[in-house]
Design a protein around this motif. Structure first.
Motif, PDB file in Angstrom:
ATOM      1  N   GLU A  86       0.870  -1.126  -0.062  1.00 27.60           N
ATOM      2  CA  GLU A  86      -0.017  -0.161   0.081  1.00 27.60           C
ATOM      3  C   GLU A  86       0.782   1.201  -0.018  1.00 27.60           C
ATOM      4  O   GLU A  86       0.569   2.327  -0.784  1.00 27.60           O
ATOM      5  CB  GLU A  86      -1.012   0.059   1.023  1.00 27.60           C
ATOM      6  CG  GLU A  86      -1.992  -1.164   1.224  1.00 27.60           C
ATOM      7  CD  GLU A  86      -2.664  -1.315   2.712  1.00 27.60           C
ATOM      8  OE1 GLU A  86      -2.077  -0.439   3.492  1.00 27.60           O
ATOM      9  OE2 GLU A  86      -3.513  -2.230   2.578  1.00 27.60           O
ATOM     10  N   ASN A  87       2.057   1.075   1.043  1.00 24.13           N
ATOM     11  CA  ASN A  87       2.696   2.181   1.104  1.00 24.13           C
ATOM     12  C   ASN A  87       3.655   2.710  -0.590  1.00 24.13           C
ATOM     13  O   ASN A  87       3.773   3.649  -0.856  1.00 24.13           O
ATOM     14  CB  ASN A  87       4.000   2.209   2.177  1.00 24.13           C
ATOM     15  CG  ASN A  87       3.107   2.230   3.428  1.00 24.13           C
ATOM     16  OD1 ASN A  87       1.891   2.993   3.541  1.00 24.13           O
ATOM     17  ND2 ASN A  87       4.083   1.915   4.285  1.00 24.13           N
ATOM     18  N   ARG A  88       3.933   1.485  -0.944  1.00 23.93           N
ATOM     19  CA  ARG A  88       4.530   1.592  -2.408  1.00 23.93           C
ATOM     20  C   ARG A  88       3.606   2.172  -3.513  1.00 23.93           C
ATOM     21  O   ARG A  88       4.158   2.973  -4.292  1.00 23.93           O
ATOM     22  CB  ARG A  88       5.252   0.151  -2.855  1.00 23.93           C
ATOM     23  CG  ARG A  88       6.192   0.116  -4.115  1.00 23.93           C
ATOM     24  CD  ARG A  88       7.193   1.264  -3.851  1.00 23.93           C
ATOM     25  NE  ARG A  88       7.914   1.665  -5.102  1.00 23.93           N
ATOM     26  CZ  ARG A  88       8.883   0.861  -5.506  1.00 23.93           C
ATOM     27  NH1 ARG A  88       9.457  -0.242  -4.678  1.00 23.93           N
ATOM     28  NH2 ARG A  88       9.488   1.119  -6.707  1.00 23.93           N
ATOM     29  N   THR A  89       2.387   1.811  -3.454  1.00 22.77           N
ATOM     30  CA  THR A  89       1.361   2.248  -4.472  1.00 22.77           C
ATOM     31  C   THR A  89       1.452   3.713  -4.096  1.00 22.77           C
ATOM     32  O   THR A  89       1.433   4.430  -5.109  1.00 22.77           O
ATOM     33  CB  THR A  89       0.133   1.452  -4.263  1.00 22.77           C
ATOM     34  OG1 THR A  89       0.431   0.265  -4.428  1.00 22.77           O
ATOM     35  CG2 THR A  89      -0.876   1.850  -5.254  1.00 22.77           C
ATOM     36  N   LYS A  90       1.246   3.986  -2.959  1.00 23.97           N
ATOM     37  CA  LYS A  90       0.871   5.554  -2.624  1.00 23.97           C
ATOM     38  C   LYS A  90       2.336   6.346  -2.971  1.00 23.97           C
ATOM     39  O   LYS A  90       2.150   7.468  -3.600  1.00 23.97           O
ATOM     40  CB  LYS A  90       0.586   5.665  -1.053  1.00 23.97           C
ATOM     41  CG  LYS A  90       0.345   7.182  -0.530  1.00 23.97           C
ATOM     42  CD  LYS A  90      -0.068   6.971   0.696  1.00 23.97           C
ATOM     43  CE  LYS A  90      -0.522   8.646   1.086  1.00 23.97           C
ATOM     44  NZ  LYS A  90       0.551   9.674   0.930  1.00 23.97           N
ATOM     45  N   PHE A  91       3.377   5.655  -2.717  1.00 20.44           N
ATOM     46  CA  PHE A  91       4.606   6.269  -2.875  1.00 20.44           C
ATOM     47  C   PHE A  91       4.800   6.683  -4.414  1.00 20.44           C
ATOM     48  O   PHE A  91       5.229   7.636  -4.806  1.00 20.44           O
ATOM     49  CB  PHE A  91       5.621   5.485  -2.506  1.00 20.44           C
ATOM     50  CG  PHE A  91       7.225   6.013  -2.609  1.00 20.44           C
ATOM     51  CD1 PHE A  91       8.014   7.114  -1.634  1.00 20.44           C
ATOM     52  CD2 PHE A  91       7.884   5.723  -3.975  1.00 20.44           C
ATOM     53  CE1 PHE A  91       8.861   7.551  -2.269  1.00 20.44           C
ATOM     54  CE2 PHE A  91       9.217   6.147  -4.088  1.00 20.44           C
ATOM     55  CZ  PHE A  91       9.684   6.968  -3.417  1.00 20.44           C
ATOM     56  N   ASN A  92       4.547   5.644  -5.316  1.00 24.17           N
ATOM     57  CA  ASN A  92       4.623   5.673  -6.795  1.00 24.17           C
ATOM     58  C   ASN A  92       3.498   6.980  -7.358  1.00 24.17           C
ATOM     59  O   ASN A  92       3.883   7.591  -8.094  1.00 24.17           O
ATOM     60  CB  ASN A  92       4.308   4.346  -7.459  1.00 24.17           C
ATOM     61  CG  ASN A  92       5.216   3.229  -7.070  1.00 24.17           C
ATOM     62  OD1 ASN A  92       6.411   3.420  -6.528  1.00 24.17           O
ATOM     63  ND2 ASN A  92       4.746   2.011  -7.526  1.00 24.17           N
ATOM     64  N   LYS A  93       2.434   7.050  -6.652  1.00 27.44           N
ATOM     65  CA  LYS A  93       1.141   7.959  -7.052  1.00 27.44           C
ATOM     66  C   LYS A  93       1.718   9.076  -6.812  1.00 27.44           C
ATOM     67  O   LYS A  93       1.628  10.179  -7.476  1.00 27.44           O
ATOM     68  CB  LYS A  93       0.030   7.457  -6.291  1.00 27.44           C
ATOM     69  CG  LYS A  93      -1.244   8.515  -6.926  1.00 27.44           C
ATOM     70  CD  LYS A  93      -2.478   8.270  -5.797  1.00 27.44           C
ATOM     71  CE  LYS A  93      -3.679   8.984  -6.292  1.00 27.44           C
ATOM     72  NZ  LYS A  93      -4.692   8.688  -5.708  1.00 27.44           N
ATOM     73  N   ASP A  94       2.512   9.434  -5.301  1.00 24.91           N
ATOM     74  CA  ASP A  94       2.726  10.617  -4.867  1.00 24.91           C
ATOM     75  C   ASP A  94       3.911  11.148  -5.665  1.00 24.91           C
ATOM     76  O   ASP A  94       4.400  12.414  -5.528  1.00 24.91           O
ATOM     77  CB  ASP A  94       3.104  10.560  -3.309  1.00 24.91           C
ATOM     78  CG  ASP A  94       1.717  10.379  -2.681  1.00 24.91           C
ATOM     79  OD1 ASP A  94       0.518  10.481  -3.200  1.00 24.91           O
ATOM     80  OD2 ASP A  94       1.771   9.981  -1.558  1.00 24.91           O
ATOM     81  N   THR A  95       4.627  10.475  -6.242  1.00 30.12           N
ATOM     82  CA  THR A  95       6.035  10.905  -7.125  1.00 30.12           C
ATOM     83  C   THR A  95       6.001  10.776  -8.509  1.00 30.12           C
ATOM     84  O   THR A  95       7.081  11.129  -9.134  1.00 30.12           O
ATOM     85  CB  THR A  95       7.186   9.972  -6.437  1.00 30.12           C
ATOM     86  OG1 THR A  95       7.052   8.519  -6.559  1.00 30.12           O
ATOM     87  CG2 THR A  95       7.579  10.168  -4.780  1.00 30.12           C
ATOM     88  N   LYS A  96       4.935  10.320  -8.903  1.00 30.22           N
ATOM     89  CA  LYS A  96       5.103   9.970 -10.487  1.00 30.22           C
ATOM     90  C   LYS A  96       5.196  11.445 -11.276  1.00 30.22           C
ATOM     91  O   LYS A  96       5.825  11.550 -12.069  1.00 30.22           O
ATOM     92  CB  LYS A  96       3.657   9.543 -10.731  1.00 30.22           C
ATOM     93  CG  LYS A  96       2.559  10.401 -10.837  1.00 30.22           C
ATOM     94  CD  LYS A  96       1.151   9.637 -11.314  1.00 30.22           C
ATOM     95  CE  LYS A  96      -0.142  10.197 -11.269  1.00 30.22           C
ATOM     96  NZ  LYS A  96      -1.188   9.510 -11.889  1.00 30.22           N
ATOM     97  N   ASN A  97       4.743  12.449 -10.618  1.00 33.53           N
ATOM     98  CA  ASN A  97       4.857  14.086 -11.226  1.00 33.53           C
ATOM     99  C   ASN A  97       6.016  14.800 -10.579  1.00 33.53           C
ATOM    100  O   ASN A  97       6.231  15.887 -10.697  1.00 33.53           O
ATOM    101  CB  ASN A  97       3.810  14.691 -11.182  1.00 33.53           C
ATOM    102  CG  ASN A  97       2.424  14.224 -12.232  1.00 33.53           C
ATOM    103  OD1 ASN A  97       2.656  13.422 -13.087  1.00 33.53           O
ATOM    104  ND2 ASN A  97       1.337  14.125 -11.530  1.00 33.53           N
ATOM    105  N   SER A  98       7.270  14.042 -10.087  1.00 35.92           N
ATOM    106  CA  SER A  98       8.394  14.724  -9.642  1.00 35.92           C
ATOM    107  C   SER A  98       7.901  15.575  -8.251  1.00 35.92           C
ATOM    108  O   SER A  98       8.554  16.708  -8.099  1.00 35.92           O
ATOM    109  CB  SER A  98       8.966  15.587 -10.585  1.00 35.92           C
ATOM    110  OG  SER A  98       9.582  14.960 -11.645  1.00 35.92           O
TER     111      SER A  98
END
Length: 305
Positions: A86-98
């Motif tokens: 869950e954290n990795r999914t959120k991390f990927n979402k939160d950082t996809k736009n730099s």
């Protein structure tokens, strides 16, 4: 729901309903031969005082079976894998736009290769070249929380950069500072680089060019004949185009003509050097770069001379 024994195995992901929560443990109905039990250290990577901070009675969640205790009729569970996903999914979402994230330094890699950091439970790596805009001591960053951006994100590793954050902030600050500078401003600066054609002068966090023709009213063949790196100079902004500053020292100095006129008046006798002879007269340099003219009628009372 009919229970099948092979549905509950160590390592299997199961779904259950939380029916009791205490500070240290919570119980889960798995509709199996025994209830599931999960301790607070299996609920979160972050330290928590009570299980009640994470789950509530009635929550339907997924768990991983870590142990089956037939003797005590209980099934030990963990949610760490789920939390990590869950954290990795959120991390990927939160950082996809730099977007910027805050990560805490947990380790300095040997041979000054870089830093290991954590963002929630996600471990990331920051190469030494991405820590700062200048050379730094990696040991100084132990335990610090750094603002950074993700520059590489794969299943195997996440690479982050603090340098890009600093560079972006510097560009913004530089632009804002430049907007406050106007033509005609007089600013104290420092010579940062000297070339034959001129010198670059830092004025705050911006830099401008002091062309050799703007150093003095007198001819300057090479800027290095007058200036050197590190010299402190006061300059006037004479141009501002495409985020580039044109600087001058000459514009603030009185011309040789003005200085000569202050010290000499009509009727004074002065000495000079003949700079050029013409049919109608002679040009005489009475001070450096101050030239006067003697008409041929004023050479002598004798017209034959």
């Amino acid at each position: 729901m009919e229970f099948k024994m092979n549905n509950v195995k160590i390592g299997r992901i199961v779904e259950g309903t939380v029916f009791q929560v205490t500070d240290d443990v919570c119980y889960v109905d798995l509709q199996a031969f025994a209830d599931g039990i999960i301790y607070k250290n299996g609920l979160s990577f972050d330290p928590i005082e009570s299980c009640k901070e994470v789950v509530n009675e009635g929550d339907v969640l997924k768990f991983k079976v870590t142990k089956i205790d037939h003797d005590n009729q209980r099934i030990l569970l963990s949610r760490l894998d789920m939390v990590r996903d869950e954290n990795r999914t959120k991390f990927n979402k939160d950082t996809k736009n730099s977007e910027r994230i805050n990560c805490k330094v947990t380790q300095v890699v040997r041979d000054n290769r870089g830093l290991v950091l954590r963002c929630n439970d996600i471990e990331v790596f920051m190469p030494a070249s991405q820590i700062d805009m200048k050379q730094v001591n990696l040991e100084d960053f132990k335990g610090q929380t750094l603002e950074c951006v993700v520059i590489e994100n794969t299943e195997k590793r996440v690479i982050v950069s603090r340098r890009k954050v600093l560079e972006q902030d510097f560009r913004i600050a530089k632009k804002e500072a430049l907007e406050k500078i106007s033509i005609g401003d007089k600013i104290d600066g420092t010579v940062t680089k000297v070339m034959d054609f001129g010198a670059f002068v830092s004025v705050g966090i911006n830099e401008g060019l002091l062309h050799r023709s703007e150093i003095s009213h007198h001819r300057v063949n090479k800027a290095g004949d007058v200036l050197k790196e590190g010299d402190k100079v006061t300059v006037e902004v004479i141009s501002k185009e495409k985020n580039k500053l044109g600087l001058s020292v000459k514009s603030m100095l009185e011309t040789p003509w003005v200085l000569f006129a202050k010290e000499n008046k009509v009727g004074d006798e002065v000495q000079g050097t003949i700079a050029r002879k013409m049919a109608t007269g002679m040009l005489v340099e009475v001070e450096k770069d101050v030239v006067g003219m003697i008409s041929s009628k004023d050479y002598s009372w004798d017209p034959r001379e």
